[in-house]
Scaffold this motif. Structure first.
Motif, PDB file in Angstrom:
ATOM      1  N   LEU A 112     -16.021 -10.926  -4.014  1.00 12.07           N
ATOM      2  CA  LEU A 112     -16.767 -11.067  -5.341  1.00 12.07           C
ATOM      3  C   LEU A 112     -16.719 -10.117  -6.265  1.00 12.07           C
ATOM      4  CD1 LEU A 112     -19.900 -12.950  -3.912  1.00 12.07           C
ATOM      5  CD2 LEU A 112     -17.954 -14.061  -4.924  1.00 12.07           C
ATOM      6  N   ALA A 113     -16.483 -10.226  -7.502  1.00 13.66           N
ATOM      7  CA  ALA A 113     -16.659  -9.070  -8.370  1.00 13.66           C
ATOM      8  C   ALA A 113     -17.855  -8.241  -8.287  1.00 13.66           C
ATOM      9  CB  ALA A 113     -16.733  -9.751  -9.761  1.00 13.66           C
ATOM     10  N   GLY A 114     -18.073  -7.047  -8.268  1.00 12.33           N
ATOM     11  CA  GLY A 114     -19.155  -6.192  -8.012  1.00 12.33           C
ATOM     12  C   GLY A 114     -19.297  -5.471  -6.616  1.00 12.33           C
ATOM     13  N   ASP A 115     -18.466  -6.055  -5.678  1.00  8.32           N
ATOM     14  CA  ASP A 115     -18.139  -5.694  -4.344  1.00  8.32           C
ATOM     15  C   ASP A 115     -17.447  -3.934  -4.803  1.00  8.32           C
ATOM     16  OD1 ASP A 115     -19.209  -7.718  -3.298  1.00  8.32           O
ATOM     17  OD2 ASP A 115     -17.441  -8.636  -2.523  1.00  8.32           O
ATOM     18  N   ALA A 116     -17.500  -3.277  -3.692  1.00 10.43           N
ATOM     19  CA  ALA A 116     -16.816  -1.950  -4.001  1.00 10.43           C
ATOM     20  C   ALA A 116     -15.343  -2.126  -3.709  1.00 10.43           C
ATOM     21  CB  ALA A 116     -17.413  -0.922  -2.835  1.00 10.43           C
ATOM     22  N   LEU A 117     -14.886  -1.560  -4.598  1.00 12.21           N
ATOM     23  CA  LEU A 117     -13.366  -1.159  -4.742  1.00 12.21           C
ATOM     24  C   LEU A 117     -12.901  -0.275  -3.752  1.00 12.21           C
ATOM     25  CD1 LEU A 117     -12.602  -1.182  -8.411  1.00 12.21           C
ATOM     26  CD2 LEU A 117     -12.486  -3.341  -6.981  1.00 12.21           C
ATOM     27  N   GLU A 118     -11.995  -0.867  -2.920  1.00 10.40           N
ATOM     28  CA  GLU A 118     -11.495   0.028  -1.854  1.00 10.40           C
ATOM     29  C   GLU A 118      -9.671   0.287  -1.847  1.00 10.40           C
ATOM     30  OE1 GLU A 118     -12.774  -0.719   2.055  1.00 10.40           O
ATOM     31  OE2 GLU A 118     -14.822  -0.753   1.572  1.00 10.40           O
ATOM     32  N   GLN A 119      -9.286   1.479  -1.780  1.00 13.93           N
ATOM     33  CA  GLN A 119      -7.896   1.517  -1.993  1.00 13.93           C
ATOM     34  C   GLN A 119      -7.518   1.963  -0.553  1.00 13.93           C
ATOM     35  OE1 GLN A 119      -6.187   3.745  -5.179  1.00 13.93           O
ATOM     36  NE2 GLN A 119      -8.341   4.035  -6.036  1.00 13.93           N
ATOM     37  N   ASN A 120      -6.169   1.549  -0.121  1.00  7.90           N
ATOM     38  CA  ASN A 120      -5.343   1.625   0.883  1.00  7.90           C
ATOM     39  C   ASN A 120      -4.123   2.165   0.755  1.00  7.90           C
ATOM     40  OD1 ASN A 120      -4.245   2.013   3.630  1.00  7.90           O
ATOM     41  ND2 ASN A 120      -5.791   0.576   4.699  1.00  7.90           N
ATOM     42  N   HIS A 121      -3.687   3.322   0.927  1.00  7.77           N
ATOM     43  CA  HIS A 121      -2.358   4.127   0.340  1.00  7.77           C
ATOM     44  C   HIS A 121      -1.495   4.227   1.619  1.00  7.77           C
ATOM     45  CE1 HIS A 121      -2.699   5.052  -3.774  1.00  7.77           C
ATOM     46  NE2 HIS A 121      -4.097   5.410  -3.519  1.00  7.77           N
ATOM     47  N   GLU A 122      -2.189   3.988   2.775  1.00  9.58           N
ATOM     48  CA  GLU A 122      -1.582   3.849   3.895  1.00  9.58           C
ATOM     49  C   GLU A 122      -0.631   2.617   4.417  1.00  9.58           C
ATOM     50  OE1 GLU A 122      -1.465   6.571   5.999  1.00  9.58           O
ATOM     51  OE2 GLU A 122      -2.448   7.375   4.372  1.00  9.58           O
ATOM     52  N   ILE A 123      -0.962   1.527   3.673  1.00  7.68           N
ATOM     53  CA  ILE A 123      -0.529   0.178   3.730  1.00  7.68           C
ATOM     54  C   ILE A 123       0.958   0.266   2.914  1.00  7.68           C
ATOM     55  CG2 ILE A 123      -0.243  -2.377   3.308  1.00  7.68           C
ATOM     56  CD1 ILE A 123      -3.499  -2.368   3.763  1.00  7.68           C
ATOM     57  N   THR A 124       2.025  -0.281   3.583  1.00 10.20           N
ATOM     58  CA  THR A 124       3.133  -0.305   2.661  1.00 10.20           C
ATOM     59  C   THR A 124       3.145  -1.506   1.841  1.00 10.20           C
ATOM     60  OG1 THR A 124       4.150  -1.179   4.526  1.00 10.20           O
ATOM     61  CG2 THR A 124       4.632   1.101   4.173  1.00 10.20           C
ATOM     62  N   TRP A 125       2.764  -1.765   0.641  1.00  9.55           N
ATOM     63  CA  TRP A 125       2.431  -2.965  -0.053  1.00  9.55           C
ATOM     64  C   TRP A 125       3.810  -3.487  -0.801  1.00  9.55           C
ATOM     65  CZ3 TRP A 125      -2.332  -4.765   0.357  1.00  9.55           C
ATOM     66  CH2 TRP A 125      -3.307  -3.939   0.524  1.00  9.55           C
ATOM     67  N   LEU A 126       3.805  -4.720  -0.687  1.00  7.72           N
ATOM     68  CA  LEU A 126       4.737  -5.501  -1.291  1.00  7.72           C
ATOM     69  C   LEU A 126       4.960  -5.100  -3.130  1.00  7.72           C
ATOM     70  CD1 LEU A 126       6.921  -8.024  -1.182  1.00  7.72           C
ATOM     71  CD2 LEU A 126       5.174  -9.297  -2.366  1.00  7.72           C
ATOM     72  N   GLU A 127       6.409  -4.791  -3.461  1.00 12.94           N
ATOM     73  CA  GLU A 127       6.308  -4.531  -4.725  1.00 12.94           C
ATOM     74  C   GLU A 127       7.289  -5.432  -5.594  1.00 12.94           C
ATOM     75  OE1 GLU A 127       7.469   0.257  -3.236  1.00 12.94           O
ATOM     76  OE2 GLU A 127       8.996  -1.135  -4.068  1.00 12.94           O
ATOM     77  N   PRO A 128       6.776  -5.535  -6.893  1.00  8.19           N
ATOM     78  CA  PRO A 128       7.631  -6.209  -7.817  1.00  8.19           C
ATOM     79  C   PRO A 128       8.956  -5.535  -7.875  1.00  8.19           C
ATOM     80  CG  PRO A 128       5.923  -5.243  -8.911  1.00  8.19           C
ATOM     81  CD  PRO A 128       5.736  -4.604  -7.765  1.00  8.19           C
ATOM     82  N   VAL A 129       9.819  -6.707  -8.272  1.00  4.91           N
ATOM     83  CA  VAL A 129      11.117  -6.135  -8.680  1.00  4.91           C
ATOM     84  C   VAL A 129      11.428  -6.432 -10.442  1.00  4.91           C
ATOM     85  CG1 VAL A 129      12.287  -8.238  -7.755  1.00  4.91           C
ATOM     86  CG2 VAL A 129      13.483  -5.939  -8.200  1.00  4.91           C
ATOM     87  N   PRO A 130      12.202  -5.616 -10.923  1.00  3.61           N
ATOM     88  CA  PRO A 130      12.474  -6.175 -12.405  1.00  3.61           C
ATOM     89  C   PRO A 130      13.777  -6.925 -12.598  1.00  3.61           C
ATOM     90  CG  PRO A 130      12.751  -3.670 -12.129  1.00  3.61           C
ATOM     91  CD  PRO A 130      12.591  -4.108 -10.612  1.00  3.61           C
ATOM     92  N   ASP A 131      13.504  -7.966 -13.171  1.00  2.52           N
ATOM     93  CA  ASP A 131      14.463  -8.848 -13.302  1.00  2.52           C
ATOM     94  C   ASP A 131      15.850  -8.257 -13.967  1.00  2.52           C
ATOM     95  OD1 ASP A 131      12.623 -10.958 -12.721  1.00  2.52           O
ATOM     96  OD2 ASP A 131      12.723 -12.115 -14.548  1.00  2.52           O
ATOM     97  N   ALA A 132      15.846  -7.532 -14.646  1.00  4.52           N
ATOM     98  CA  ALA A 132      17.072  -6.699 -15.018  1.00  4.52           C
ATOM     99  C   ALA A 132      17.741  -5.891 -14.068  1.00  4.52           C
ATOM    100  CB  ALA A 132      16.867  -5.456 -16.013  1.00  4.52           C
ATOM    101  N   ALA A 133      17.273  -5.782 -13.044  1.00  8.53           N
ATOM    102  CA  ALA A 133      17.836  -5.091 -11.827  1.00  8.53           C
ATOM    103  C   ALA A 133      18.562  -6.119 -10.730  1.00  8.53           C
ATOM    104  CB  ALA A 133      16.955  -4.390 -11.022  1.00  8.53           C
ATOM    105  N   ILE A 134      18.220  -7.235 -10.967  1.00 10.29           N
ATOM    106  CA  ILE A 134      18.775  -8.373  -9.925  1.00 10.29           C
ATOM    107  C   ILE A 134      19.278  -9.775 -10.803  1.00 10.29           C
ATOM    108  CG2 ILE A 134      17.196  -7.459  -8.058  1.00 10.29           C
ATOM    109  CD1 ILE A 134      15.297 -10.089  -8.889  1.00 10.29           C
TER     110      ILE A 134
END
Length: 342
Positions: A112-134
């Motif tokens: 829910l909005a208002g819950d504490a925001l938590e970051q995790n930089h240890e996870i290898t997150w999915l990344e978007p790809v530019p259309d111009a590159a592919i």
């Protein structure tokens, strides 16, 4: 001098022409690289979920192909041969590595909005790809949701599904590429389909072109963020829309909940969040900037939008200044800048 050995039969005209064409193609390695770079990048991105990794994997593919070019026998096209090399390069790279999820793929409940925001930089997150590159001719198979779905599959099942369903290879061709049998390929494909369907992560039909109504929707979306008009933002979202923003682990469901998140936890105010349009994963995308004390605007996050008719179904908001450079977006915007919704 005559030879006592039996002469080798001359190849047919078609076979000789194909072999000659393949040899010419391999002789011009710079041309080969240019010709197949973008489609191989799309392939490696589907496998890895990372545009950065995909670039390295494509370079490794071309390096291996160059070293092996003298032994190429023309049993397949050069394109098929390159895909075989690329697929195996990707499988080697993925050994022992965790999959790349989006927050909703972590298995945690939505927040829910208002819950504490938590970051995790240890996870290898999915990344978007530019259309111009592919190459994005197969939009279904490059959209963010589909690539995220692939990450739920073991690497070899992922490869089988891509080769069979995306590249339309036969079971025999796929088996040859992965050094297994057609029966094993068909079994792996069946398991991959079952896992995708069990998660509701099937490949949908994606329109190649935005409608006039969708273009207007995007113009209103840009304007609403610039004015921080939460009511309008909410009205442009589907009632069950989803918002994700890695590296923050939380994900949010529902237009009103997303509106509350933006209204209460996004640091930008009125006329402080201009957007610059781009495209990612065959979908509309925007670089969102944040006003600084000197009046200029610095990169904040990259939004990739999935549309459903005249509403936004899903937003992936990706944090990371390096993405702006990757997408060719400005490193900053000057004071006095105002967004152009078109």
């Amino acid at each position: 001098m005559t030879s006592s050995t039996t002469p080798t039969p001359a190849p047919t005209q078609a076979a000789a022409g194909a072999a000659s064409g393949d040899a010419t193609e391999l002789d011009d390695f710079d041309g080969l690289t240019s010709r197949y770079q973008r489609e191989l990048l799309a392939h490696c991105y589907r496998m890895s979920g990372s545009v950065h990794e995909a670039e390295d994997l494509v370079q490794e593919t071309f390096l291996r192909a160059w070293k092996a070019s003298a032994s190429f026998q023309g049993r397949s096209s050069v394109r098929t041969w390159l895909y075989r090399i690329a697929t195996n390069v990707c499988l080697t790279n993925l050994e022992g590595k965790p999959r790349r999820p989006l927050p909703a793929g972590l298995g945690t409940p939505d927040q829910l909005a208002g819950d504490a925001l938590e970051q995790n930089h240890e996870i290898t997150w999915l990344e978007p790809v530019p259309d111009a590159a592919i190459v994005v001719a197969e939009r279904d198979s490059i959209r963010l949701a589909f690539v995220a779905a692939l990450q739920h599959l073991p690497a070899r099942q992922r490869a089988v599904l891509i080769l069979r369903d995306v590249l339309r290879w036969s079971a025999a061709e796929t088996a040859a590429a992965l050094d297994t049998t057609p029966a094993a390929i068909n079994s792996a494909l069946q398991r991959a389909h079952a896992q995708m369907e069990s998660r509701g992560l099937t490949e949908d039909t994606v329109s190649d072109e935005l409608t006039a109504d969708q273009q207007r929707l995007l113009e209103h979306y840009v304007d609403a963020f610039w004015r921080k008009d939460i009511a309008t933002i909410v009205s442009l979202l589907r009632a069950d829309a989803v918002w994700e923003m890695p590296p923050f682990t939380g994900w949010y469901v529902g237009a009103d909940n997303i509106g509350a998140l933006i209204g209460g936890q996004c640091p930008g105010g009125v006329n402080e969040m201009p957007m610059v349009r781009t495209t990612a994963n065959g979908q509309p995308a925007f670089g969102l900037y944040m006003r600084q004390p000197d009046g200029s605007f610095e990169p904040f996050h990259l939004q990739v939008l999935e549309l459903d008719g005249d509403r936004v179904r899903h937003v992936g908001a990706f944090f990371g200044v390096e993405l702006f450079e990757k997408f060719g977006l400005p490193a900053s915007l000057p004071a006095g800048y105002t967004p152009d919704p078109a």
